[in-house]
Design a protein around this motif. Structure first.
Motif, PDB file in Angstrom:
ATOM      1  N   GLU A  70      14.744  25.468  -5.198  1.00  0.00           N
ATOM      2  CA  GLU A  70      16.060  25.499  -4.554  1.00  0.00           C
ATOM      3  C   GLU A  70      16.370  24.141  -3.905  1.00  0.00           C
ATOM      4  N   ILE A  71      15.365  23.553  -3.278  1.00  0.00           N
ATOM      5  CA  ILE A  71      15.562  22.255  -2.619  1.00  0.00           C
ATOM      6  C   ILE A  71      15.857  21.174  -3.652  1.00  0.00           C
ATOM      7  N   THR A  72      15.030  21.090  -4.679  1.00  0.00           N
ATOM      8  CA  THR A  72      15.171  20.008  -5.661  1.00  0.00           C
ATOM      9  C   THR A  72      16.388  20.187  -6.563  1.00  0.00           C
ATOM     10  N   ALA A  73      16.932  21.390  -6.605  1.00  0.00           N
ATOM     11  CA  ALA A  73      18.167  21.592  -7.369  1.00  0.00           C
ATOM     12  C   ALA A  73      19.334  20.870  -6.694  1.00  0.00           C
ATOM     13  N   GLN A  74      19.168  20.579  -5.391  1.00  0.00           N
ATOM     14  CA  GLN A  74      20.225  19.906  -4.637  1.00  0.00           C
ATOM     15  C   GLN A  74      19.984  18.397  -4.511  1.00  0.00           C
ATOM     16  N   GLY A  75      18.773  17.960  -4.869  1.00  0.00           N
ATOM     17  CA  GLY A  75      18.444  16.536  -4.755  1.00  0.00           C
ATOM     18  C   GLY A  75      16.953  16.361  -4.555  1.00  0.00           C
ATOM     19  N   PRO A  76      16.483  15.135  -4.361  1.00  0.00           N
ATOM     20  CA  PRO A  76      15.050  14.872  -4.214  1.00  0.00           C
ATOM     21  C   PRO A  76      14.457  15.505  -2.954  1.00  0.00           C
ATOM     22  N   LEU A  77      13.193  15.869  -3.039  1.00  0.00           N
ATOM     23  CA  LEU A  77      12.423  16.289  -1.875  1.00  0.00           C
ATOM     24  C   LEU A  77      11.627  15.067  -1.432  1.00  0.00           C
ATOM     25  N   ALA A  78      12.050  14.454  -0.340  1.00  0.00           N
ATOM     26  CA  ALA A  78      11.444  13.191   0.087  1.00  0.00           C
ATOM     27  C   ALA A  78      10.231  13.390   0.982  1.00  0.00           C
TER      28      ALA A  78
ATOM     29  N   GLU B  67       6.899  16.684  22.795  1.00  0.00           N
ATOM     30  CA  GLU B  67       6.144  15.431  22.777  1.00  0.00           C
ATOM     31  C   GLU B  67       5.302  15.343  21.508  1.00  0.00           C
ATOM     32  N   ALA B  68       4.702  16.474  21.100  1.00  0.00           N
ATOM     33  CA  ALA B  68       3.923  16.488  19.860  1.00  0.00           C
ATOM     34  C   ALA B  68       4.823  16.166  18.669  1.00  0.00           C
ATOM     35  N   ALA B  69       6.029  16.719  18.659  1.00  0.00           N
ATOM     36  CA  ALA B  69       6.964  16.466  17.564  1.00  0.00           C
ATOM     37  C   ALA B  69       7.342  14.994  17.494  1.00  0.00           C
ATOM     38  N   LYS B  70       7.542  14.376  18.652  1.00  0.00           N
ATOM     39  CA  LYS B  70       7.853  12.942  18.672  1.00  0.00           C
ATOM     40  C   LYS B  70       6.707  12.142  18.058  1.00  0.00           C
ATOM     41  N   ARG B  71       5.467  12.479  18.429  1.00  0.00           N
ATOM     42  CA  ARG B  71       4.304  11.772  17.886  1.00  0.00           C
ATOM     43  C   ARG B  71       4.232  11.943  16.366  1.00  0.00           C
ATOM     44  N   ILE B  72       4.518  13.147  15.901  1.00  0.00           N
ATOM     45  CA  ILE B  72       4.425  13.418  14.465  1.00  0.00           C
ATOM     46  C   ILE B  72       5.512  12.683  13.690  1.00  0.00           C
ATOM     47  N   VAL B  73       6.762  12.827  14.129  1.00  0.00           N
ATOM     48  CA  VAL B  73       7.873  12.208  13.405  1.00  0.00           C
ATOM     49  C   VAL B  73       7.755  10.683  13.429  1.00  0.00           C
ATOM     50  N   ASP B  74       7.383  10.141  14.576  1.00  0.00           N
ATOM     51  CA  ASP B  74       7.181   8.694  14.662  1.00  0.00           C
ATOM     52  C   ASP B  74       6.005   8.254  13.783  1.00  0.00           C
ATOM     53  N   GLY B  75       4.947   9.056  13.762  1.00  0.00           N
ATOM     54  CA  GLY B  75       3.781   8.720  12.955  1.00  0.00           C
ATOM     55  C   GLY B  75       4.070   8.745  11.472  1.00  0.00           C
ATOM     56  N   LEU B  76       4.832   9.712  11.024  1.00  0.00           N
ATOM     57  CA  LEU B  76       5.172   9.807   9.610  1.00  0.00           C
ATOM     58  C   LEU B  76       6.138   8.688   9.198  1.00  0.00           C
ATOM     59  N   ALA B  77       6.851   8.147  10.183  1.00  0.00           N
ATOM     60  CA  ALA B  77       7.774   7.043   9.905  1.00  0.00           C
ATOM     61  C   ALA B  77       7.098   5.686  10.055  1.00  0.00           C
ATOM     62  N   SER B  78       5.773   5.693  10.237  1.00  0.00           N
ATOM     63  CA  SER B  78       4.997   4.459  10.362  1.00  0.00           C
ATOM     64  C   SER B  78       3.914   4.441   9.296  1.00  0.00           C
ATOM     65  N   PRO B  79       3.407   3.267   8.926  1.00  0.00           N
ATOM     66  CA  PRO B  79       2.338   3.200   7.932  1.00  0.00           C
ATOM     67  C   PRO B  79       1.075   3.897   8.420  1.00  0.00           C
ATOM     68  N   GLY B  80       0.259   4.361   7.478  1.00  0.00           N
ATOM     69  CA  GLY B  80      -1.019   4.951   7.829  1.00  0.00           C
ATOM     70  C   GLY B  80      -1.259   6.276   7.142  1.00  0.00           C
TER      71      GLY B  80
ATOM     72  N   SER C 191       0.828  -1.194   0.000  1.00  0.00           N
ATOM     73  CA  SER C 191       0.000   0.000   0.000  1.00  0.00           C
ATOM     74  C   SER C 191       0.867   1.249   0.000  1.00  0.00           C
ATOM     75  N   ILE C 192       0.386   2.298  -0.685  1.00  0.00           N
ATOM     76  CA  ILE C 192       1.115   3.565  -0.701  1.00  0.00           C
ATOM     77  C   ILE C 192       1.231   4.133   0.707  1.00  0.00           C
ATOM     78  N   PHE C 193       0.252   3.779   1.591  1.00  0.00           N
ATOM     79  CA  PHE C 193       0.268   4.307   2.950  1.00  0.00           C
ATOM     80  C   PHE C 193       1.281   3.596   3.832  1.00  0.00           C
ATOM     81  N   SER C 194       1.912   2.567   3.289  1.00  0.00           N
ATOM     82  CA  SER C 194       2.989   1.882   4.008  1.00  0.00           C
ATOM     83  C   SER C 194       4.354   2.455   3.645  1.00  0.00           C
ATOM     84  N   LYS C 195       4.367   3.335   2.651  1.00  0.00           N
ATOM     85  CA  LYS C 195       5.643   3.915   2.213  1.00  0.00           C
ATOM     86  C   LYS C 195       6.208   4.813   3.304  1.00  0.00           C
ATOM     87  N   VAL C 196       7.452   4.596   3.648  1.00  0.00           N
ATOM     88  CA  VAL C 196       8.135   5.415   4.646  1.00  0.00           C
ATOM     89  C   VAL C 196       9.396   5.994   4.019  1.00  0.00           C
ATOM     90  N   MET C 197       9.478   7.306   3.989  1.00  0.00           N
ATOM     91  CA  MET C 197      10.659   7.966   3.442  1.00  0.00           C
ATOM     92  C   MET C 197      11.713   8.122   4.533  1.00  0.00           C
TER      93      MET C 197
END
Length: 267
Positions: A80-88, A211-224, A2-8
């Protein structure tokens, strides 16, 4: 898969975070940098972004000042970002909140929230999607709020913008399934920031930005698709939200203390 399982991961490219000068955005930038990401941090204040970069691992945070209501500048930043490489990974987090009840309603104040919270997100989505579609890869995340599940008192415009963003992300996710791009919506509860400091009521399950940042970063690194927190508050609001309109309005007025209270006036 699933695309929602993709983790960058940091090896896939850079990250971009808007609304990065304070609150949730600032904390997310620092956490991503600690996780090894190179993060382009955007906000209007260049000085605040430079101070943020100084607090992060050397070279991991790149100050990229700009106003999200400026479409041309947002396109320039992504170029400017993509001139240096992919925006993941892109987290479109910039937003503003001004409490405003019906007797205080002001179109100019409302317009600022519509402009930043909705037009600002649209201005960033445009170049991000173009870049990620070209790459055939990427993760676009947008910060909405649990306040967007259903309307809340004192927040007609704010709840309206966040409800729009939730639907916006749902629709984009459907479109992006075949493009290799994951779309996520981030729905925080109450977080201790400059924005929430103006609230005149007790905020349940209030949490610190770190604590909110931890939840967000962990969530984006998990499927869903959705990253929502705190879980108990999310479940309470989603359950109450199932009530019929009249029952919902009555229940929320009582729960928030607005039932029988005269309208607050700022004049």
């Amino acid at each position: 898969m699933s695309i929602f399982s993709k983790v960058m991961r940091p090896r896939n490219g850079a990250a971009w975070v808007t609304g990065a000068s304070g609150g949730i955005g600032r904390a997310v930038v620092k956490r991503l940098a600690q996780k090894g990401w190179t993060v382009h941090a955007t906000a209007r204040s260049e000085d605040e972004l430079k101070a943020l970069a100084a607090e992060a691992p050397d070279g991991k945070v790149i100050p990229t000042p700009g106003d999200v209501t400026d479409l041309a500048r947002m396109k320039e930043i992504v170029s400017e970002i993509t001139a240096q490489g992919p925006l993941a990974l892109a987290l479109l987090n910039a937003g503003i909140y001004t409490p405003m009840r019906a007797n205080d309603f002001d179109a100019e104040t409302a317009a600022k929230m519509w402009r930043v919270n909705l037009e600002g997100v649209s201005n960033c989505t445009d170049p991000v999607l173009k870049a990620m579609i070209t790459q055939g890869d990427g993760h676009l995340a947008i910060t909405a709020s649990v306040a967007g599940y259903r309307g809340l008192p004192d927040a007609a415009v704010y709840s309206g913008t966040k409800a729009a963003l939730i639907a916006y992300c749902e629709a984009l996710a459907m479109d992006c399934v075949d493009l290799g791009i994951r779309v996520s919506v981030v729905n925080p509860g109450f977080v201790e920031t400059e924005a929430t400091s103006v609230n005149e009521f007790e905020m349940p399950f209030l949490m610190k930005p770190d604590e909110a940042a931890k939840r967000i970063v962990d969530g984006l690194a998990s499927p869903g698709f959705e990253v929502a927190f705190p879980t108990r508050f999310e479940l309470i609001l989603k359950t109450i939200g199932l009530l019929p309109n009249r029952a919902y309005i009555t229940a929320v007025r009582k729960a928030t203390g607005w039932d029988g209270k005269a309208g607050r006036s700022t004049s």
